[in-house]
Design a protein around this motif. Structure first.
Motif, PDB file in Angstrom:
ATOM      1  N   GLY A  20       3.310  -6.661  13.574  1.00 10.17           N
ATOM      2  CA  GLY A  20       4.139  -7.193  12.830  1.00 10.17           C
ATOM      3  C   GLY A  20       3.048  -7.184  11.582  1.00 10.17           C
ATOM      4  O   GLY A  20       2.638  -6.648  11.017  1.00 10.17           O
ATOM      5  N   PRO A  21       1.399  -7.732  11.609  1.00 11.10           N
ATOM      6  CA  PRO A  21       0.926  -8.499  11.601  1.00 11.10           C
ATOM      7  C   PRO A  21      -0.063  -6.503  10.497  1.00 11.10           C
ATOM      8  O   PRO A  21      -0.275  -6.565   9.689  1.00 11.10           O
ATOM      9  CB  PRO A  21       0.512  -9.438  11.732  1.00 11.10           C
ATOM     10  N   HIS A  22      -0.048  -6.265  11.595  1.00  6.74           N
ATOM     11  CA  HIS A  22      -0.821  -4.891  11.045  1.00  6.74           C
ATOM     12  C   HIS A  22      -0.022  -3.615  10.925  1.00  6.74           C
ATOM     13  O   HIS A  22      -0.432  -2.974   9.675  1.00  6.74           O
ATOM     14  CB  HIS A  22      -1.221  -4.246  12.090  1.00  6.74           C
ATOM     15  N   CYS A  23       1.225  -4.198  10.873  1.00  6.19           N
ATOM     16  CA  CYS A  23       2.308  -3.144   9.661  1.00  6.19           C
ATOM     17  C   CYS A  23       2.047  -3.625   8.063  1.00  6.19           C
ATOM     18  O   CYS A  23       2.695  -2.559   7.266  1.00  6.19           O
ATOM     19  CB  CYS A  23       3.527  -2.762  10.105  1.00  6.19           C
ATOM     20  N   LEU A  24       2.233  -5.114   7.873  1.00  5.16           N
ATOM     21  CA  LEU A  24       2.056  -5.165   7.195  1.00  5.16           C
ATOM     22  C   LEU A  24       0.267  -5.035   6.196  1.00  5.16           C
ATOM     23  O   LEU A  24       0.517  -5.201   5.329  1.00  5.16           O
ATOM     24  CB  LEU A  24       2.680  -7.022   6.972  1.00  5.16           C
ATOM     25  N   GLY A  25      -0.170  -4.907   6.936  1.00  3.16           N
ATOM     26  CA  GLY A  25      -1.353  -4.098   6.209  1.00  3.16           C
ATOM     27  C   GLY A  25      -1.147  -3.312   6.748  1.00  3.16           C
ATOM     28  O   GLY A  25      -2.127  -2.973   5.124  1.00  3.16           O
ATOM     29  N   LEU A  26      -1.009  -2.132   7.010  1.00  5.36           N
ATOM     30  CA  LEU A  26      -0.400  -1.297   5.912  1.00  5.36           C
ATOM     31  C   LEU A  26       0.198  -0.681   4.365  1.00  5.36           C
ATOM     32  O   LEU A  26      -0.411   0.051   4.237  1.00  5.36           O
ATOM     33  CB  LEU A  26       0.649  -0.215   7.081  1.00  5.36           C
ATOM     34  N   PHE A  27       0.548  -1.963   4.390  1.00  3.14           N
ATOM     35  CA  PHE A  27       1.560  -1.830   2.934  1.00  3.14           C
ATOM     36  C   PHE A  27       0.484  -2.224   2.594  1.00  3.14           C
ATOM     37  O   PHE A  27      -0.102  -2.191   0.933  1.00  3.14           O
ATOM     38  CB  PHE A  27       3.005  -2.740   3.082  1.00  3.14           C
ATOM     39  N   VAL A  28      -0.465  -3.064   2.448  1.00  2.44           N
ATOM     40  CA  VAL A  28      -1.156  -3.755   1.545  1.00  2.44           C
ATOM     41  C   VAL A  28      -2.902  -2.526   0.793  1.00  2.44           C
ATOM     42  O   VAL A  28      -2.414  -2.100   0.896  1.00  2.44           O
ATOM     43  CB  VAL A  28      -2.710  -5.296   2.221  1.00  2.44           C
ATOM     44  N   GLY A  29      -2.670  -1.677   2.797  1.00  3.13           N
ATOM     45  CA  GLY A  29      -3.474  -0.464   2.222  1.00  3.13           C
ATOM     46  C   GLY A  29      -3.442   0.102   1.333  1.00  3.13           C
ATOM     47  O   GLY A  29      -3.557   0.635   0.619  1.00  3.13           O
ATOM     48  N   TYR A  30      -2.118   0.448   1.368  1.00  9.34           N
ATOM     49  CA  TYR A  30      -0.814   1.578   0.393  1.00  9.34           C
ATOM     50  C   TYR A  30      -0.859   1.147  -0.313  1.00  9.34           C
ATOM     51  O   TYR A  30      -1.487   2.066  -1.456  1.00  9.34           O
ATOM     52  CB  TYR A  30      -0.077   2.446   1.430  1.00  9.34           C
ATOM     53  N   TYR A  31      -0.707  -0.103  -1.093  1.00 13.68           N
ATOM     54  CA  TYR A  31      -1.289  -0.757  -2.135  1.00 13.68           C
ATOM     55  C   TYR A  31      -2.137  -0.390  -2.703  1.00 13.68           C
ATOM     56  O   TYR A  31      -2.721   0.360  -4.193  1.00 13.68           O
ATOM     57  CB  TYR A  31      -0.248  -1.436  -2.155  1.00 13.68           C
ATOM     58  N   LEU A  32      -2.764  -1.399  -2.200  1.00 18.60           N
ATOM     59  CA  LEU A  32      -4.410  -1.027  -2.739  1.00 18.60           C
ATOM     60  C   LEU A  32      -5.015   0.486  -3.234  1.00 18.60           C
ATOM     61  O   LEU A  32      -5.835   0.682  -3.464  1.00 18.60           O
ATOM     62  CB  LEU A  32      -5.516  -1.846  -2.045  1.00 18.60           C
ATOM     63  N   ARG A  33      -4.676   1.404  -1.845  1.00 23.80           N
ATOM     64  CA  ARG A  33      -5.282   2.902  -2.176  1.00 23.80           C
ATOM     65  C   ARG A  33      -4.587   3.925  -3.318  1.00 23.80           C
ATOM     66  O   ARG A  33      -4.992   4.677  -4.331  1.00 23.80           O
ATOM     67  CB  ARG A  33      -4.831   3.868  -0.629  1.00 23.80           C
ATOM     68  N   GLN A  34      -3.040   3.247  -3.581  1.00 25.47           N
ATOM     69  CA  GLN A  34      -2.696   3.431  -4.861  1.00 25.47           C
ATOM     70  C   GLN A  34      -3.023   2.750  -6.116  1.00 25.47           C
ATOM     71  O   GLN A  34      -2.793   3.231  -7.573  1.00 25.47           O
ATOM     72  CB  GLN A  34      -1.149   3.369  -4.782  1.00 25.47           C
ATOM     73  N   LYS A  35      -4.026   1.961  -6.496  1.00 27.64           N
ATOM     74  CA  LYS A  35      -4.474   1.225  -7.045  1.00 27.64           C
ATOM     75  C   LYS A  35      -4.363   0.837  -8.473  1.00 27.64           C
ATOM     76  O   LYS A  35      -4.740   0.982  -9.388  1.00 27.64           O
ATOM     77  CB  LYS A  35      -5.926   2.540  -7.757  1.00 27.64           C
ATOM     78  N   LYS A  36      -3.157   0.509  -7.780  1.00 30.31           N
ATOM     79  CA  LYS A  36      -2.906  -0.750  -8.291  1.00 30.31           C
ATOM     80  C   LYS A  36      -3.170  -1.672  -8.449  1.00 30.31           C
ATOM     81  O   LYS A  36      -4.071  -2.538  -7.608  1.00 30.31           O
ATOM     82  CB  LYS A  36      -1.164  -0.806  -7.791  1.00 30.31           C
ATOM     83  N   SER A  37      -2.957  -2.751  -9.438  1.00 34.97           N
ATOM     84  CA  SER A  37      -3.219  -4.589  -9.496  1.00 34.97           C
ATOM     85  C   SER A  37      -2.431  -5.308 -10.153  1.00 34.97           C
ATOM     86  O   SER A  37      -1.952  -5.111 -10.772  1.00 34.97           O
ATOM     87  CB  SER A  37      -4.361  -4.241 -10.725  1.00 34.97           C
ATOM     88  N   PRO A  38      -1.832  -6.854  -9.599  1.00 31.59           N
ATOM     89  CA  PRO A  38      -1.832  -7.300 -10.160  1.00 31.59           C
ATOM     90  C   PRO A  38      -2.047  -8.025 -11.536  1.00 31.59           C
ATOM     91  O   PRO A  38      -1.530  -9.182 -11.935  1.00 31.59           O
ATOM     92  CB  PRO A  38      -1.392  -8.241  -8.905  1.00 31.59           C
ATOM     93  N   LYS A  39      -2.852  -7.449 -12.415  1.00 36.59           N
ATOM     94  CA  LYS A  39      -3.707  -8.580 -13.353  1.00 36.59           C
ATOM     95  C   LYS A  39      -2.446  -8.367 -14.761  1.00 36.59           C
ATOM     96  O   LYS A  39      -2.658  -9.440 -15.840  1.00 36.59           O
ATOM     97  CB  LYS A  39      -4.700  -7.331 -14.008  1.00 36.59           C
ATOM     98  N   ASN A  40      -1.336  -7.450 -14.311  1.00 36.10           N
ATOM     99  CA  ASN A  40      -0.638  -7.183 -15.016  1.00 36.10           C
ATOM    100  C   ASN A  40       0.284  -7.984 -15.375  1.00 36.10           C
ATOM    101  O   ASN A  40       1.197  -8.338 -15.984  1.00 36.10           O
ATOM    102  CB  ASN A  40      -0.178  -5.808 -15.821  1.00 36.10           C
ATOM    103  N   MET A  41       0.717  -8.988 -14.073  1.00 32.94           N
ATOM    104  CA  MET A  41       1.768  -9.771 -13.672  1.00 32.94           C
ATOM    105  C   MET A  41       1.354 -11.139 -14.427  1.00 32.94           C
ATOM    106  O   MET A  41       0.523 -11.245 -15.136  1.00 32.94           O
ATOM    107  CB  MET A  41       1.678 -10.305 -12.233  1.00 32.94           C
ATOM    108  N   HIS A  42       2.844 -11.969 -14.973  1.00 35.41           N
ATOM    109  CA  HIS A  42       2.598 -12.943 -16.011  1.00 35.41           C
ATOM    110  C   HIS A  42       2.219 -14.166 -15.085  1.00 35.41           C
ATOM    111  O   HIS A  42       1.515 -14.461 -13.568  1.00 35.41           O
ATOM    112  CB  HIS A  42       4.142 -13.416 -15.814  1.00 35.41           C
ATOM    113  N   TRP A  43       1.443 -14.893 -15.705  1.00 36.25           N
ATOM    114  CA  TRP A  43       0.656 -15.955 -15.107  1.00 36.25           C
ATOM    115  C   TRP A  43       1.838 -17.039 -14.579  1.00 36.25           C
ATOM    116  O   TRP A  43       0.564 -17.515 -13.336  1.00 36.25           O
ATOM    117  CB  TRP A  43      -0.642 -16.542 -15.919  1.00 36.25           C
ATOM    118  N   GLY A  44       2.539 -16.790 -14.750  1.00 36.40           N
ATOM    119  CA  GLY A  44       3.377 -17.652 -13.630  1.00 36.40           C
ATOM    120  C   GLY A  44       3.477 -17.110 -12.753  1.00 36.40           C
ATOM    121  O   GLY A  44       3.692 -18.216 -12.031  1.00 36.40           O
ATOM    122  N   LEU A  45       3.545 -15.808 -12.250  1.00 35.96           N
ATOM    123  CA  LEU A  45       3.993 -15.038 -11.256  1.00 35.96           C
ATOM    124  C   LEU A  45       2.651 -15.336 -10.324  1.00 35.96           C
ATOM    125  O   LEU A  45       2.230 -15.643  -9.269  1.00 35.96           O
ATOM    126  CB  LEU A  45       3.908 -13.488 -11.697  1.00 35.96           C
TER     127      LEU A  45
END
Length: 385
Positions: free
Chosen positions: A137-162
Motif C-alpha cells: 500500500g505505501p509503495h502504491c501511494l509512492g507511485l502516485f507521488v512519483g507520477y505527480y512529480l513527473r507531470q511537473k505539477k506544483s502546489p505553489k498555486n494553492m491557497h496559503w490556507g490549504l
C-alpha cells in the motif's frame, strides 16, 4: 551476500559470557538459510528461528514490492488513467487485506515491546511485518507521488490556507502513526478490536501520506526551511551511506553486547554515549564497505544505463559496442594523406635531420623519429611515428 559471509567470521572477533548465546544463533542461521537471502525470500521463509541476518528482511520485502510494481509502472506510462486506477485498487486491497489478517488471527496492532517473549515477537514479525502485503500500500501511494512529480505539477498555486492545512494534517498523521500505539503499551482504555484493526491497517498509510506531502512540498520548493535542512549538502554523503550503515550496525551491536563482562546500569547519560559510539563506528565501517563494495557496482550501473540510453537514441550500435566504432568511407578519405603532401607530424619534430635509404626517409632529432615509406604509385606515401 557479502554480509552473510562476514557473519561467519563473527566467532573470531571476540569472546565473553554472552558470546556464544548471542553470536552462535547468527552464524547457525546464516549456515542454514543463506540461500533464502540469496533468493530474496528470507522475509517469507526460514528454517531457523531468526534466520540469516533477520534485519535483512527489508531487502527481500523491498525487492518483492518493486517486482510487483514494475507492471504497474509500465501500465501507468502507457495508459495513465487505467494504470492509476489499477494502482489505487491494489493499494486499497492491500490495506483491507492487512485488516482482515489482523482481525482473523487476533493479532495486536503492531509488534509491542510489552511482549517479553522474544520468540513470540519474532513469529509475530514474520506474519505482520515482514510480508510484502503490509508494504504494498505505501509503495502504491509512492507511485502516485512519483507520477505527480513527473507531470511537473506544483502546489505553489494553492491557497496559503490549504498549505497550512496540508502541513497540519501531515504532522497529525505521522504523529498518530508514531505515538498511536501508546495506549496498547500502557494498558489504557480504547484498545478494543476495532481500534486494533484500524491501527494495524492504517498506521503505515498514515505515515506514508505525511511523508508524501513533505516529499512533494520539498521537491517543488514549497517546503520552506525544511527544504533547506533536508537539502543541506553535508547530509548528501551521509544519505548515500545509509544502506551500508543499516547493514553494518546490527553486527556492531551484537559484538559490543556479546563481549560485555558485566551488566550495564540503565542511565540516560550512558545510553547517549553508547548510542553515539554505535553511530560513529557504524558510519566509519559503512564508509569502508561502501568504497570497497557499493561504489564500484553503482558506477557499473551508471555505465550500463549510459550505454542503454546511447543505444536507444541510436548514438551507438551493438556492433560498435562490441567491436568498436567503424569509420565511414568519407572519414577514412578525410584522414588519409593527400597525394604529394606529408600529413602533419604530432607535436612537430624541431631541428630534425633527414636521411634517405632505399626509398625510406627518416626524420629524427634524437628523441622523436618519423619514418616515411614511399609508395611506387604516384607521390603518395605513409608516415609512421
Amino acid at each position: 551476500m557479502f554480509f552473510v559471509g562476514c557473519s561467519t567470521l563473527l566467532p573470531l572477533l571476540g569472546d565473553g559470557p554472552l558470546w556464544h548465546e548471542n553470536i552462535d544463533p547468527i552464524v547457525e542461521g546464516c549456515r542454514k538459510d543463506w540461500w533464502a537471502n540469496f533468493l530474496f525470500i528470507n522475509n517469507l521463509y526460514r528454517t531457523s528461528s531468526k534466520g540469516c541476518l533477520s534485519y535483512s528482511w527489508y531487502l527481500a520485502a523491498d525487492f518483492q514490492v518493486y517486482v510487483i510494481c514494475i507492471p504497474l509502472v509500465l501500465l501507468i506510462m502507457k495508459k495513465p488513467v487505467i494504470g492509476l486506477w489499477t494502482n489505487f485498487v491494489i493499494m486499497i486491497l492491500s490495506v483491507i487485506g492487512v485488516g482482515i489478517q489482523n482481525y482473523m488471527r487476533d493479532f495486536p496492532p503492531t509488534n509491542l515491546f510489552v511482549h517479553a517473549d522474544v520468540e513470540q515477537r519474532h513469529e509475530l514479525m514474520m506474519e505482520t511485518y515482514y510480508p510484502p502485503l503490509h508494504h504494498l500500500g505505501p509503495h502504491c501511494l509512492g507511485l502516485f507521488v512519483g507520477y505527480y512529480l513527473r507531470q511537473k505539477k506544483s502546489p505553489k498555486n494553492m491557497h496559503w490556507g490549504l498549505h497550512v492545512l496540508a502541513w497540519i494534517l501531515a504532522f497529525i498523521l505521522t504523529s498518530a502513526a508514531l505515538f498511536g500505539v501508546h495506549p496498547w503499551n500502557t494498558g489504557l482504555p480504547g484498545t478494543g478490536k476495532v481500534a486494533t484493526v484500524l491501527y494495524a491497517c492504517l498506521s503505515r498509510m498514515s505515515w506514508t501520506v505525511g511523508l508524501a506531502w513533505i516529499t512533494i512540498a520539498c521537491s517543488t520548493g514549497c517546503g520552506g526551511f525544511l527544504t533547506s535542512i533536508l537539502s543541506w549538502k553535508p547530509l548528501i554523503p551521509l544519505s548515500r551511506l545509509t544502506f551500508m550503515v543499516y547493514m553494518v550496525h546490527p553486527l556492531v551491536q551484537h559484538v559490543f553486547y556479546s563481549t560485555l563482562r558485566e551488566g550495564i546500569q540503565a542511565r540516560n547519560s550512558l545510553a547517549i554515549f553508547i548510542y553515539f559510539g554505535f553511530v560513529i563506528t557504524s558510519y566509519a565501517l559503512g564508509i569502508i564497505v561502501c568504497l570497497l563494495l557499493e561504489a564500484p557496482f553503482v558506477r557499473i550501473g551508471k555505465v550500463v544505463f549510459e550505454i542503454e540510453e546511447a543505444i536507444r537514441k541510436k548514438k551507438l550500435s551493438l556492433r560498435g559496442l562490441f567491436f568498436g566504432k567503424s569509420r565511414s568511407r568519407e572519414e577514412r578519405q578525410q584522414n588519409f594523406p593527400k597525394p604529394g603532401h606529408l600529413k602533419t607530424i604530432p607535436n612537430g619534430i624541431p631541428n630534425g635531420d633527414v636521411t634517405f635509404s632505399n626509398g625510406v626517409s627518416c626524420i629524427s632529432n634524437g628523441r622523436t623519429k618519423s619514418v616515411e615509406n614511399y609508395i611506387p604509385n604516384g607521390n603518395d606515401f605513409v608516415c609512421r611515428l
